[in-house]
Write a protein that holds these residues in place. Sequence first.
Motif, PDB file in Angstrom:
ATOM      1  N   ARG A 155       1.031  11.990  -9.873  1.00  0.00           N
ATOM      2  CA  ARG A 155       0.061  13.059 -10.045  1.00  0.00           C
ATOM      3  C   ARG A 155       0.722  14.337  -9.886  1.00  0.00           C
ATOM      4  NH1 ARG A 155      -2.856  10.375  -5.665  1.00  0.00           N
ATOM      5  NH2 ARG A 155      -3.958   8.327  -6.664  1.00  0.00           N
ATOM      6  N   THR A 156       1.940  14.656  -9.011  1.00  0.00           N
ATOM      7  CA  THR A 156       2.447  16.040  -8.819  1.00  0.00           C
ATOM      8  C   THR A 156       3.342  16.112  -9.875  1.00  0.00           C
ATOM      9  OG1 THR A 156       4.718  14.772  -8.164  1.00  0.00           O
ATOM     10  CG2 THR A 156       3.361  15.581  -6.543  1.00  0.00           C
ATOM     11  N   ARG A 197       6.162  15.696 -11.231  1.00  0.00           N
ATOM     12  CA  ARG A 197       6.789  15.568 -11.048  1.00  0.00           C
ATOM     13  C   ARG A 197       7.697  14.396 -11.644  1.00  0.00           C
ATOM     14  NH1 ARG A 197       8.188  17.355  -4.643  1.00  0.00           N
ATOM     15  NH2 ARG A 197       6.931  18.526  -4.958  1.00  0.00           N
ATOM     16  N   SER A 227       4.026   4.516  11.175  1.00  0.00           N
ATOM     17  CA  SER A 227       2.921   3.344  10.526  1.00  0.00           C
ATOM     18  C   SER A 227       3.234   1.817  10.558  1.00  0.00           C
ATOM     19  CB  SER A 227       1.935   3.589   9.448  1.00  0.00           C
ATOM     20  OG  SER A 227       0.786   3.351   9.086  1.00  0.00           O
ATOM     21  N   VAL A 228       4.310   1.839   9.472  1.00  0.00           N
ATOM     22  CA  VAL A 228       4.643   0.300   8.826  1.00  0.00           C
ATOM     23  C   VAL A 228       6.188   0.470   9.962  1.00  0.00           C
ATOM     24  CG1 VAL A 228       3.247   0.896   7.633  1.00  0.00           C
ATOM     25  CG2 VAL A 228       5.962   1.492   6.697  1.00  0.00           C
ATOM     26  N   GLN A 254       5.842  13.508   6.639  1.00  0.00           N
ATOM     27  CA  GLN A 254       4.846  12.527   5.620  1.00  0.00           C
ATOM     28  C   GLN A 254       5.347  11.068   5.634  1.00  0.00           C
ATOM     29  OE1 GLN A 254       1.360  11.659   4.784  1.00  0.00           O
ATOM     30  NE2 GLN A 254       1.885   9.819   4.435  1.00  0.00           N
ATOM     31  N   ARG A 300       2.698   1.529  -3.890  1.00  0.00           N
ATOM     32  CA  ARG A 300       1.300   2.253  -4.291  1.00  0.00           C
ATOM     33  C   ARG A 300       1.848   3.725  -3.781  1.00  0.00           C
ATOM     34  NH1 ARG A 300      -1.661  -2.196  -3.174  1.00  0.00           N
ATOM     35  NH2 ARG A 300      -2.991  -1.480  -2.059  1.00  0.00           N
ATOM     36  N   MET A 301       1.088   4.460  -2.789  1.00  0.00           N
ATOM     37  CA  MET A 301       1.076   5.460  -2.555  1.00  0.00           C
ATOM     38  C   MET A 301       1.919   6.472  -2.851  1.00  0.00           C
ATOM     39  SD  MET A 301       0.116   7.002   1.414  1.00  0.00           S
ATOM     40  CE  MET A 301       0.157   8.673   1.791  1.00  0.00           C
ATOM     41  N   LEU A 326       5.180   9.863   8.910  1.00  0.00           N
ATOM     42  CA  LEU A 326       3.474   9.209   9.702  1.00  0.00           C
ATOM     43  C   LEU A 326       3.920   7.701   8.796  1.00  0.00           C
ATOM     44  CD1 LEU A 326       1.676  12.478   8.057  1.00  0.00           C
ATOM     45  CD2 LEU A 326       2.013  11.581  10.189  1.00  0.00           C
ATOM     46  N   ALA A 327       4.861   7.714   7.831  1.00  0.00           N
ATOM     47  CA  ALA A 327       4.990   6.874   7.529  1.00  0.00           C
ATOM     48  C   ALA A 327       5.840   5.596   7.729  1.00  0.00           C
ATOM     49  CB  ALA A 327       4.972   6.368   5.797  1.00  0.00           C
ATOM     50  N   MET A 328       6.438   5.518   8.669  1.00  0.00           N
ATOM     51  CA  MET A 328       7.875   5.364   9.585  1.00  0.00           C
ATOM     52  C   MET A 328       6.677   4.517  10.982  1.00  0.00           C
ATOM     53  SD  MET A 328      11.246   6.833  10.680  1.00  0.00           S
ATOM     54  CE  MET A 328      11.738   6.237   9.035  1.00  0.00           C
ATOM     55  N   ALA A 364       0.671  -1.374   0.201  1.00  0.00           N
ATOM     56  CA  ALA A 364      -0.157  -0.118   0.283  1.00  0.00           C
ATOM     57  C   ALA A 364       1.097   1.512  -0.211  1.00  0.00           C
ATOM     58  CB  ALA A 364      -0.700   0.069   1.233  1.00  0.00           C
ATOM     59  N   LEU A 365       1.903   0.744   0.542  1.00  0.00           N
ATOM     60  CA  LEU A 365       2.919   2.420   0.757  1.00  0.00           C
ATOM     61  C   LEU A 365       3.863   2.546  -0.489  1.00  0.00           C
ATOM     62  CD1 LEU A 365       4.243   4.899   2.569  1.00  0.00           C
ATOM     63  CD2 LEU A 365       5.814   2.832   2.896  1.00  0.00           C
ATOM     64  N   GLY A 387       1.506   9.306  -5.768  1.00  0.00           N
ATOM     65  CA  GLY A 387       2.075  10.787  -5.796  1.00  0.00           C
ATOM     66  C   GLY A 387       3.158  11.394  -6.983  1.00  0.00           C
TER      67      GLY A 387
END
Lengths: 310, 228
Positions: B14-15, B17, B77-78, B70, B6-7, B73-75, B3-4, B11
């Motif tokens: 979508r940016t 970049r 979480s996982v 962010q 894919r996220m 935050l992911a760190m 999931a991470l 990102g």
Amino acid sequence: MRLEDVRLRYGRSGPWVLRGVTARLDPGEVAVVLGRNGAGKSTLLQLCAGVLRPARGRVVDRPRHVGWVPERFPADQPCTVTRYLTAMGRVAGLGRADTDRAVDRWTDRLGLTPFREVRLPDLSKGTAQKVGLAQAMLRTPGLLVLDEPWEGLDSAARGLVPELIDEVLADGGAVLVSDHRGETVRLPGARHWTVADGLVTEEAASGDGAVAVVEVAVPAARVAGTVARLRADGHHILRVREPATPPTPVLVPPTPVPSSSVADPSAGRPGAPATGGPAGAAEPSVGVPPPDSGSTVDPARSGRPGEVAR
Amino acid sequence: MSALVRMRLAGFLRTGRALAPVLAGLLALGILYGGGRARPAEAYGVSAVVLFPVLAWQAKILLDVEPDVQRRLAMVSVGPAREWIAGLLAALAAGVGTVLVALGFPWLVGGVTTPGPGDLPVVAALALGLWAHLLALLPAVALGALASRALTRTAGYGVAVLAVGAVGTLALGLRGSVAPWLVPPVLTTARVLAGSLPAGTALLLSGWALAWAGVALTGYAWWRRTRP
């Protein structure tokens, strides 16, 4: 969760931000982290959350699921609120259906429903902060770490934070929260950790730490100046209320402040609102929290309460 | 962790970049194949050399897309290790996309000759091309990770790491280099693909590239311990 002789500094040659911190937070407990700007509150919180790693010492028994609400939510991301929260729910290990349910629940609870399809960069600061709260709560955390969670929230939303904390505690979780605005008045029974000089000390929550809250009225035009002056004098501003009636300067009776008469029935609760007396109708409010917070004044040392208003 | 991954890929795409390295890659390939036709395997070897800095830059951009908070935050979480690995896997996935474009590009613009008698069949040439690009991709992702903002903190240091890595790979990879083992075998692979490729050489080059990437990624993981 226990911190055992934890030391941390940024860079090999930097000064120690934390120097041998030992602390313990058990399930069902909430601790408020206090301290001056730059004392290391956020560092301590990030250490407990698992963002930072101690240079020496160790953090043990950290719950598996940690929710962290940073001081500033990173809103510069190219997705909507729903998409972001859904992604974070999946990252946290929730299944698709559980994620959808959690997102629905927390967007509703936090008043984010009208903003679900709004892109994160377009959110106001307070709304973005609510998204930060929501992502931390998607999966009920065993440890919830809140770094200035009230920052930017409106008065209605501020009341939600203690509710979230209570829910985590009720589920057997622990909560760490930092605060420099005196909002922790909303958390009776919280332990108080003070960060100063790289160490963490725990203050007694009652007894000699009794709290006096002095409400003072000043002309509306002078509120900013008065607040700034009081802060400069080391007093702790709990809140500034909008005037309901034309402001009339009110002087709190010039008697020594027995904690029971000012903070009763909540002696020992920092920042508890004053009851009775002319101060009850006065604004803004000026609180004198316990001497442990670094920006507090001991009532015995602060002289007469009336002096606070002058 | 998926999931991470894919996220982060979402990102990155979508940016917008993602556009810069893709355009740079297409430009490099356009220049490479604009001069005339070459045998596919030989052309792919040079293509991998040309794309090495682009792939490293792309990995850096992908790892830098998320705001620092962010990433933390992911760190939370996982966990740290999964957060690092998810970032690297996302960079690898994006790199594979670029590699696939590079494999198809010369056939679209007529930059390679069709196999004649005695030449490798198209499938074999494509397989060698994929191998050559993957040998460049793994070290490129490692270099991009070392140049990422989590480690270098500032754009200046990030660009410096990227530039030193890319230029060093080319300079020390030249024939007669005093220390070719210091850099990934991108140029060596291109030279080998211009002739015949013994199996032992292929294994040696694969091991060399994997070892280089492994050492670089170990350094990345080591520094990330104190640089969330």
